[in-house]
Motif scaffolding. Structure first.
Motif, short mmCIF file in Angstrom:
data_model
loop_
_atom_site.label_atom_id
_atom_site.label_comp_id
_atom_site.label_asym_id
_atom_site.label_seq_id
_atom_site.Cartn_x
_atom_site.Cartn_y
_atom_site.Cartn_z
N TYR A 99 -4.00 7.19 1.71
CA TYR A 99 -2.81 8.14 1.82
C TYR A 99 -3.12 9.68 1.13
O TYR A 99 -2.56 10.45 1.36
CB TYR A 99 -1.79 7.76 1.36
N GLU A 100 -4.21 9.58 0.15
CA GLU A 100 -4.44 10.87 -0.48
C GLU A 100 -5.03 11.72 0.65
O GLU A 100 -5.09 13.06 0.58
CB GLU A 100 -5.55 10.70 -1.32
N ARG A 160 -14.76 0.98 -5.54
CA ARG A 160 -13.44 0.50 -5.21
C ARG A 160 -13.24 -0.96 -5.61
O ARG A 160 -14.19 -1.36 -5.53
CB ARG A 160 -12.98 0.85 -4.04
N1 LIG Z 1 -6.89 5.19 -3.45
C1 LIG Z 1 -6.30 4.54 -2.37
N2 LIG Z 1 -6.79 3.28 -2.26
C2 LIG Z 1 -6.35 2.62 -1.35
C3 LIG Z 1 -5.45 3.12 0.00
C4 LIG Z 1 -4.98 4.36 -0.41
O1 LIG Z 1 -4.43 4.79 0.46
N3 LIG Z 1 -5.44 4.91 -1.23
N4 LIG Z 1 -5.10 2.33 0.90
C5 LIG Z 1 -5.09 0.90 0.83
C6 LIG Z 1 -5.08 0.00 1.93
S1 LIG Z 1 -3.20 -0.13 2.38
C7 LIG Z 1 -5.69 -0.63 2.53
S2 LIG Z 1 -5.60 -1.71 3.78
C8 LIG Z 1 -7.43 -0.44 2.16
C9 LIG Z 1 -8.15 -0.15 3.25
O2 LIG Z 1 -9.40 0.02 3.06
P1 LIG Z 1 -10.51 0.62 4.14
O3 LIG Z 1 -9.81 1.65 4.68
O4 LIG Z 1 -11.72 0.90 3.40
O5 LIG Z 1 -10.38 -0.74 5.25
O6 LIG Z 1 -7.53 0.39 1.05
C10 LIG Z 1 -6.58 0.42 0.20
N5 LIG Z 1 -6.80 1.44 -1.00
#
Ligand SMILES: Nc1nc2c(c(=O)[nH]1)N[C@H]1C(S)=C(S)[C@@H](COP(=O)(O)O)O[C@H]1N2
Ligand SMILES: [Mo]
Length: 308
Positions: free
Chosen positions: A74-75, A218
């Motif tokens: 979302y960033e 991550r």
């Molecule tokens: N910083 C950050 N981490 C995040 C998100 C995000 O919007 N910002 N989305 C999350 C969501 S909802 C999911 S499903 C996963 C998606 O990881 P991918 O896009 O590598 O499959 O990251 C998670 N980590």
């Protein structure tokens, strides 16, 4: 590289290997397939295995192109296919992860410290988004428990809090949604963080993480909904109290701190009983803890129907 494949006995290591090879051949990477085969030993008995629950073709690796283009971050953007382009210019070095809070010696660690200091392995995990889609992904990384041991946590600490990058000049979603409580934050109870399935990932598909998948580092906790898997970590802090998290702060009625995958607890706006496995394009039943039943002892005595 040692391969941790908790799905091993649902697909059998051989079937998994064949699936991987077929998948890699599809990408024109047969030689990489051979390289992977060479380092993929048999799954160790009892190590992170889950019972045979799904058909092998459903638990085959999701294609790399889906994993790199169907993105929640979302960033950058609320549009899953809009993130990848926007994320390509994210500056990834220098990068430091600040370790602080209830630890003996607060410190800053570089990505090199994190990748050279701990045993790196491959972890093949199911990934289940709270939006009811899922993938199977081959991460490279290391056990979060190894880092926790290294940093000497003080006895008062009960939680670990993670913070993502805040850099609105490179992350357009942070600018266009100024009311969100940026930076993105997440957290785990320490016993969850110490569980051997909890990892910090720096790679995916045998290549360094792409910016959209959360480079340079991550979290991946496969028995929880994907929003727990915070990307682009800049700070890891130890706390006595449950730390605030972005989604719970925004909407505690829909997103909790625990967020364990549970087919019996519906999201207020949709059922969690089943999910779409991307690539396989099949609707499959969702399993408690995403199939990782070995984590159940962490939640003994908790009412599973309310801990969303
Ligand atoms: N910083 C950050 N981490 C995040 C998100 C995000 O919007 N910002 N989305 C999350 C969501 S909802 C999911 S499903 C996963 C998606 O990881 P991918 O896009 O590598 O499959 O990251 C998670 N980590
Ligand atoms: Mo998600």
């Amino acid at each position: 590289m040692q391969v941790i494949n908790p799905l091993g006995d649902s697909v059998t290591p051989k079937a998994l290997f064949l699936n991987r090879r077929q998948f890699l051949r599809g990408l024109g990477l047969a030689s990489l397939g051979a390289a992977l085969a060479a380092c993929q030993g048999p799954a160790e008995p009892g190590e992170h295995l889950i019972p045979n629950t799904l058909e092998p073709e459903v638990d085959a690796l999701t294609s790399q192109s889906i994993a790199e283009n169907y993105i929640n971050y979302y960033e950058f953007s609320f549009s899953k296919n809009g993130v990848t382009d926007l994320a390509q210019d994210l500056r990834l070095s220098p990068w430091e992860v600040e370790i602080d809070g209830l630890v003996k010696t607060p410190r800053k660690m570089s990505i090199a410290d994190l990748t050279s200091g701990f045993e790196q392995r491959e972890y093949i995990y199911r990934h289940r988004c709270v939006e009811a889609w899922s993938m199977v992904l081959p991460w490279q990384g290391f056990a979060l428990a190894d880092l926790l041991e290294e940093v000497e946590i003080l006895p008062e600490a009960r939680y670990v809090a993670f913070t993502s990058l805040y850099r609105p000049e490179e992350m357009p979603g942070q600018k266009s949604n100024p009311h969100y409580p940026w930076p993105y934050t997440e957290g785990l109870r320490l016993d969850e963080a110490r569980h051997p399935l909890s990892i910090l990932a720096t790679g995916l598909y045998q290549t360094p993480l792409t910016p959209q998948n959360g480079a340079p580092i991550r979290l991946v906790v496969p028995w929880k909904y994907g929003f727990k898997d915070i990307k682009a970590i800049t700070r890891i802090s130890f706390t006595a109290e449950e730390p605030p998290t972005l989604w719970k702060t925004l909407n505690s009625h829909e997103y909790g701190f625990y967020a364990n995958v549970n087919p019996e607890v519906d999201h207020p706006r949709w059922s969690q009983a089943s999910e779409i496995r991307l690539g396989a394009d099949r609707r499959i039943p969702t399993e408690l803890f995403n199939g990782y039943k070995e984590v159940a002892p962490l939640y003994e005595g908790m009412d599973l129907s309310v801990y969303y």
